[in-house]
Design a protein around this motif. Structure first.
Motif, PDB file in Angstrom:
ATOM      1  N   HIS A  95       0.834  -1.201   0.000  1.00 14.66           N
ATOM      2  CA  HIS A  95       0.000   0.000   0.000  1.00 14.66           C
ATOM      3  C   HIS A  95       0.874   1.258   0.000  1.00 14.66           C
ATOM      4  O   HIS A  95       0.642   2.195  -0.778  1.00 14.66           O
ATOM      5  N   LEU A  96       1.894   1.280   0.844  1.00 17.80           N
ATOM      6  CA  LEU A  96       2.763   2.447   0.920  1.00 17.80           C
ATOM      7  C   LEU A  96       3.587   2.617  -0.343  1.00 17.80           C
ATOM      8  O   LEU A  96       3.781   3.743  -0.825  1.00 17.80           O
ATOM      9  N   LYS A  97       4.056   1.523  -0.893  1.00 22.55           N
ATOM     10  CA  LYS A  97       4.826   1.599  -2.133  1.00 22.55           C
ATOM     11  C   LYS A  97       3.986   2.245  -3.236  1.00 22.55           C
ATOM     12  O   LYS A  97       4.484   3.077  -4.011  1.00 22.55           O
ATOM     13  N   HIS A  98       2.710   1.891  -3.295  1.00 21.42           N
ATOM     14  CA  HIS A  98       1.803   2.510  -4.275  1.00 21.42           C
ATOM     15  C   HIS A  98       1.699   4.012  -4.021  1.00 21.42           C
ATOM     16  O   HIS A  98       1.699   4.811  -4.974  1.00 21.42           O
ATOM     17  N   GLU A  99       1.611   4.412  -2.756  1.00 25.78           N
ATOM     18  CA  GLU A  99       1.534   5.833  -2.423  1.00 25.78           C
ATOM     19  C   GLU A  99       2.829   6.549  -2.799  1.00 25.78           C
ATOM     20  O   GLU A  99       2.802   7.684  -3.282  1.00 25.78           O
ATOM     21  N   PHE A 100       3.969   5.903  -2.583  1.00 25.26           N
ATOM     22  CA  PHE A 100       5.257   6.517  -2.941  1.00 25.26           C
ATOM     23  C   PHE A 100       5.356   6.717  -4.453  1.00 25.26           C
ATOM     24  O   PHE A 100       5.946   7.693  -4.927  1.00 25.26           O
ATOM     25  N   GLU A 101       4.800   5.789  -5.205  1.00 29.31           N
ATOM     26  CA  GLU A 101       4.797   5.904  -6.669  1.00 29.31           C
ATOM     27  C   GLU A 101       3.829   6.984  -7.142  1.00 29.31           C
ATOM     28  O   GLU A 101       4.081   7.664  -8.135  1.00 29.31           O
ATOM     29  N   ARG A 102       2.737   7.155  -6.423  1.00 32.11           N
ATOM     30  CA  ARG A 102       1.666   8.059  -6.841  1.00 32.11           C
ATOM     31  C   ARG A 102       1.944   9.525  -6.500  1.00 32.11           C
ATOM     32  O   ARG A 102       1.597  10.431  -7.272  1.00 32.11           O
ATOM     33  N   VAL A 103       2.592   9.763  -5.353  1.00 32.54           N
ATOM     34  CA  VAL A 103       2.762  11.131  -4.859  1.00 32.54           C
ATOM     35  C   VAL A 103       4.180  11.624  -5.136  1.00 32.54           C
ATOM     36  O   VAL A 103       5.162  10.980  -4.761  1.00 32.54           O
ATOM     37  N   ASP A 104       4.274  12.763  -5.813  1.00 28.67           N
ATOM     38  CA  ASP A 104       5.562  13.425  -6.052  1.00 28.67           C
ATOM     39  C   ASP A 104       5.748  14.464  -4.954  1.00 28.67           C
ATOM     40  O   ASP A 104       5.115  15.520  -4.964  1.00 28.67           O
ATOM     41  N   VAL A 105       6.615  14.168  -3.984  1.00 28.21           N
ATOM     42  CA  VAL A 105       6.717  15.028  -2.806  1.00 28.21           C
ATOM     43  C   VAL A 105       7.400  16.364  -3.099  1.00 28.21           C
ATOM     44  O   VAL A 105       7.467  17.219  -2.226  1.00 28.21           O
ATOM     45  N   SER A 106       7.913  16.539  -4.319  1.00 31.13           N
ATOM     46  CA  SER A 106       8.495  17.836  -4.655  1.00 31.13           C
ATOM     47  C   SER A 106       7.415  18.907  -4.769  1.00 31.13           C
ATOM     48  O   SER A 106       7.707  20.099  -4.630  1.00 31.13           O
ATOM     49  N   HIS A 107       6.170  18.503  -5.009  1.00 36.17           N
ATOM     50  CA  HIS A 107       5.089  19.486  -5.065  1.00 36.17           C
ATOM     51  C   HIS A 107       3.751  18.965  -4.533  1.00 36.17           C
ATOM     52  O   HIS A 107       2.724  19.614  -4.691  1.00 36.17           O
TER      53      HIS A 107
END
Length: 254
Positions: A95-107
């Motif tokens: 689940h978290l890996k999917h979130e890491f792929e989905r969200v670009d934390v630069s913006h």
């Protein structure tokens, strides 16, 4: 099934079995039982640091904090039953890996729900390291002459300082499992720092019962989490975390 229902199952298992697990592991540090539920059936090998973090590269290593030993992730495992390993902890990681792929934390920012899940994941890593430190013997104290009888003492006894008592080590171990059964992590949000990174490789360092830093180059993200320390505001945590990160990188470069 939703992630929240999976976590209900995880918390119920821990609450029902935590005394059995901690008593058994304290009595026999290398007890072959699931470190989450205490089962001795269908045991598998749970990686202390997940395989996907290293892109399954068996040559990548991480360093232990006590005596500077490097070890590969694929050989650093603990016993966990099939259900806890694949169905519960594995589900959280997927689940978290999917979130890491989905969200670009630069913006973008993670939702509060995802932040609490990240904290839970980092707390599972701390618990696994607590168990691992109890199972491993101290081979050599960094910078000191090797003393044979000390080699028979678990690494956990050297957490923080040479006068760490067994009672304190076991208390930290119990606490590390207990926090995994706590539903809300909302009061811990200020202790988690999300860092956008452009580094090309994985970096990791960890201080038992203190903090963890894990950098996931594949996702352009790093996490720094203070396990015990609380902060009135997030900026104070970020300032403290970045100072530790900068000092660590400076030591690595020298």
């Amino acid at each position: 099934m939703s992630i929240q229902l999976k976590l209900v199952q995880l918390r119920k298992k821990i609450r029902a079995n935590k005394k059995k697990i901690t008593d058994a592991i304290i009595a026999e540090h290398s007890a072959e039982m699931c470190i989450i539920c205490g089962s001795q059936d269908q045991l598998t090998r749970e990686h202390v640091i997940p395989q996907w973090v290293y892109n399954r590269c068996t040559k990548r290593t991480f360093e232990t904090t006590t005596n500077g030993i490097y070890q590969t992730y694929n050989k650093t495992t603990l016993p966990a039953c099939k259900d806890c390993n694949s169905n519960l902890l594995g589900y959280l990681e997927r689940h978290l890996k999917h979130e890491f792929e989905r969200v670009d934390v630069s913006h973008q920012e993670f939702t509060h729900e995802t932040l609490e899940l990240i904290i839970l994941w980092l707390e599972t890593l701390e618990y696994k390291f607590q168990v691992l430190d109890l199972r491993r013997n101290l081979n050599k104290v960094k910078g000191a002459e090797y003393i044979p009888f000390i080699g028979k003492i678990p690494i956990a006894m050297f957490q923080g300082s040479m006068d760490t008592s067994p009672a304190k080590v076991f208390s930290n171990f119990r606490s590390a499992l207990q926090v995994l059964s706590v539903k809300s992590k909302a009061d811990r949000l200020n202790s988690l720092c999300i860092i956008h990174t452009i580094n090309k490789d994985f970096h990791f360092f960890h201080s038992t019962n203190n903090f963890i830093f894990i950098e996931l180059a594949e996702f352009g993200i790093a996490f720094f989490y203070f396990y015990k320390q609380s902060f009135d505001d997030h900026s104070a945590a970020t300032e403290s975390a970045m100072k530790i990160v900068e000092d660590h990188y400076a030591e690595t470069d020298t």
